[in-house]
Scaffold this active site. Structure first.
Site, PDB file in Angstrom:
ATOM      1  N   GLY A  34     -18.195  53.275 -67.966  1.00  0.00           N
ATOM      2  CA  GLY A  34     -19.599  53.222 -67.562  1.00  0.00           C
ATOM      3  C   GLY A  34     -20.283  54.562 -67.423  1.00  0.00           C
ATOM      4  O   GLY A  34     -21.380  54.628 -66.859  1.00  0.00           O
TER       5      GLY A  34
ATOM      6  N   TRP B 288     -21.723  56.531 -69.749  1.00  0.00           N
ATOM      7  CA  TRP B 288     -22.990  56.556 -70.494  1.00  0.00           C
ATOM      8  C   TRP B 288     -23.988  55.553 -69.924  1.00  0.00           C
ATOM      9  O   TRP B 288     -25.182  55.813 -69.932  1.00  0.00           O
ATOM     10  CB  TRP B 288     -22.721  56.284 -71.977  1.00  0.00           C
ATOM     11  CG  TRP B 288     -22.273  57.516 -72.710  1.00  0.00           C
ATOM     12  CD1 TRP B 288     -21.604  58.579 -72.186  1.00  0.00           C
ATOM     13  CD2 TRP B 288     -22.486  57.818 -74.086  1.00  0.00           C
ATOM     14  NE1 TRP B 288     -21.362  59.512 -73.150  1.00  0.00           N
ATOM     15  CE2 TRP B 288     -21.887  59.083 -74.334  1.00  0.00           C
ATOM     16  CE3 TRP B 288     -23.074  57.143 -75.149  1.00  0.00           C
ATOM     17  CZ2 TRP B 288     -21.904  59.678 -75.596  1.00  0.00           C
ATOM     18  CZ3 TRP B 288     -23.077  57.738 -76.407  1.00  0.00           C
ATOM     19  CH2 TRP B 288     -22.513  58.998 -76.627  1.00  0.00           C
TER      20      TRP B 288
ATOM     21  N   ASP C 144     -18.814  45.429 -73.457  1.00  0.00           N
ATOM     22  CA  ASP C 144     -17.428  45.863 -73.642  1.00  0.00           C
ATOM     23  C   ASP C 144     -16.510  44.662 -73.480  1.00  0.00           C
ATOM     24  O   ASP C 144     -16.828  43.716 -72.747  1.00  0.00           O
ATOM     25  CB  ASP C 144     -17.046  46.934 -72.613  1.00  0.00           C
ATOM     26  CG  ASP C 144     -15.866  47.778 -73.077  1.00  0.00           C
ATOM     27  OD1 ASP C 144     -14.772  47.208 -73.299  1.00  0.00           O
ATOM     28  OD2 ASP C 144     -16.022  48.998 -73.230  1.00  0.00           O
TER      29      ASP C 144
ATOM     30  N   ASP D 287     -17.325  40.865 -77.633  1.00  0.00           N
ATOM     31  CA  ASP D 287     -16.819  41.571 -78.804  1.00  0.00           C
ATOM     32  C   ASP D 287     -18.001  41.999 -79.671  1.00  0.00           C
ATOM     33  O   ASP D 287     -18.827  41.163 -80.064  1.00  0.00           O
ATOM     34  CB  ASP D 287     -15.887  40.637 -79.585  1.00  0.00           C
ATOM     35  CG  ASP D 287     -15.157  41.334 -80.727  1.00  0.00           C
ATOM     36  OD1 ASP D 287     -15.574  42.446 -81.102  1.00  0.00           O
ATOM     37  OD2 ASP D 287     -14.177  40.761 -81.234  1.00  0.00           O
TER      38      ASP D 287
ATOM     39  N   ASP E 134     -19.960  55.107 -77.430  1.00  0.00           N
ATOM     40  CA  ASP E 134     -18.994  56.191 -77.202  1.00  0.00           C
ATOM     41  C   ASP E 134     -17.565  55.672 -77.321  1.00  0.00           C
ATOM     42  O   ASP E 134     -16.630  56.299 -76.830  1.00  0.00           O
ATOM     43  CB  ASP E 134     -19.225  56.811 -75.816  1.00  0.00           C
ATOM     44  CG  ASP E 134     -18.422  58.088 -75.615  1.00  0.00           C
ATOM     45  OD1 ASP E 134     -18.258  58.832 -76.592  1.00  0.00           O
ATOM     46  OD2 ASP E 134     -17.943  58.319 -74.481  1.00  0.00           O
TER      47      ASP E 134
ATOM     48  N   LYS F 186     -20.062  57.869 -81.629  1.00  0.00           N
ATOM     49  CA  LYS F 186     -18.993  58.855 -81.814  1.00  0.00           C
ATOM     50  C   LYS F 186     -18.429  58.742 -83.225  1.00  0.00           C
ATOM     51  O   LYS F 186     -18.294  57.646 -83.768  1.00  0.00           O
ATOM     52  CB  LYS F 186     -17.884  58.633 -80.788  1.00  0.00           C
ATOM     53  CG  LYS F 186     -16.725  59.617 -80.916  1.00  0.00           C
ATOM     54  CD  LYS F 186     -15.660  59.364 -79.855  1.00  0.00           C
ATOM     55  CE  LYS F 186     -16.160  59.718 -78.479  1.00  0.00           C
ATOM     56  NZ  LYS F 186     -15.087  59.634 -77.461  1.00  0.00           N
TER      57      LYS F 186
END
Length: 335
Positions: free
Chosen positions: A53, A55, A75, A91, A116, A156
């Site tokens: 958590g 971000w 998530d 998902d 991320d 990322k």
């Protein structure tokens, strides 16, 4: 290793705890925002692969002051509640998750989608880069369902041999694609962040999550881009050059001479995958064989015993023909 060992080795980990951030990665998003003004005009933001958590905390603080600001964290793993953040445990490769995001925003698209997430790295760079590319494409696929035209996408990325293929795919959907390296990201790490602004999908494009990942027939030789099809994006460093170096160790003694005081993590992990191993270690049973009546049998108990311990007493002293590497008919005599 003591409690402060990581505080000595990682200054951003220490600063994250002192400033109330759940993870050191919060500084990465803050430094990206300093360079690209990601949160300007953002009222609806989606954080993919959000746990634990860090971000989501930044998004909540940056967009919470704006009227109607909403942050949605997605998530598979459970995450401790955060003020101003709504969580979806789902998902990102499933269409149902995209529909749930749209439903939460009451049919309105998101202004910003960030991700991320990263796989559990193996140290094999080719494998890690491929898995990260799959994760980035999954995030991009769900972003095409929920992001508004002109919106921003940040994810990322591992810079590897085939990274130009990812850049070319991102460039199809965004007018601007850059590769950014925040100051808080270690120089020794191959991670960076793809900052994609100006969402503009091709004419006639329809989002589809039926194939959210690269096809199994992916051929690295075929996908080597060259000539006019090869995309080279600008590389940008983010963060003040005088800021802390993430690869350096800093002393715990404070500049004003006051004594350092250890700060516990802001939020301990919820049901981490290593929880069972930690419990066994505290009980002194991590590397020991467990009897069936005490619990699961350790792997060592199921391994085949050495051959000499399986010989019948009457066979002791007799020669035994065994298969030995490089010498298939080696004759060995037990004492």
């Amino acid at each position: 290793m003591g409690r402060t060992s990581k505080d000595k080795r990682d200054v951003y980990y220490r600063l994250a705890k002192e400033n109330g951030w759940r993870a050191r990665s919060a500084f990465k998003l803050l430094q990206l925002d300093e360079e690209f003004q990601l949160f300007q005009g953002v009222t609806r933001a989606v954080d993919l692969c959000a746990a634990p958590g860090g971000w989501s905390q930044v998004l909540s603080q940056k967009t919470g002051g704006q009227e109607g600001g909403q942050v949605l964290a997605v998530d598979l793993q459970a995450m401790a509640p955060l003020p101003g953040v709504t969580q979806i445990q789902g998902d990102i490769t499933q269409l149902s998750t995209a529909k749930e995001i749209i439903q939460h925003f009451q049919g309105c698209p998101a202004d910003l989608v960030v991700c991320d997430g990263a796989p559990d790295v193996t140290g094999l760079h080719d494998v890690d880069e491929y898995m990260q590319a799959q994760l980035l494409l999954a995030a991009l696929n769900i972003a095409t369902h929920v992001l508004k035209p002109g919106g921003c996408f940040v994810a990322k990325i591992f810079r590897g041999r085939d990274v130009t293929l990812l850049y070319s795919q991102l460039r199809i959907f965004f007018s601007s694609v850059l590769c950014a390296k925040p100051k808080s990201s270690r120089n020794s790490s191959i991670e960076a962040f793809a900052v994609c602004q100006g969402y503009d999908p091709p004419e006639g494009f329809k989002p589809d999550l039926s194939k959210p990942l690269l096809d199994h027939s992916y051929d690295p030789d075929f996908n080597q881009l060259d000539g006019p099809t090869r995309v080279i994006v600008p590389f940008v460093t983010c963060g003040d050059l005088s800021a802390y170096d993430s690869d350096c160790s800093y002393p715990l003694d404070l500049q004003d001479g006051s004594k350092y005081r250890y700060t516990p993590p802001t939020q301990p992990p919820i049901s981490p995958p290593y929880q069972e191993a930690c419990t066994l270690k505290k009980m002194g049973r991590l590397a020991k064989e467990v009897r069936p009546e005490d619990g699961p049998i350790s792997r060592a108990a199921t391994m085949p015993q050495p051959l000499d311990t399986q010989l019948a007493p009457e066979m002791e002293g007799l020669p035994l023909i065994s298969a030995s590497p490089g010498c298939p008919n080696y004759v060995h005599s037990f004492p």
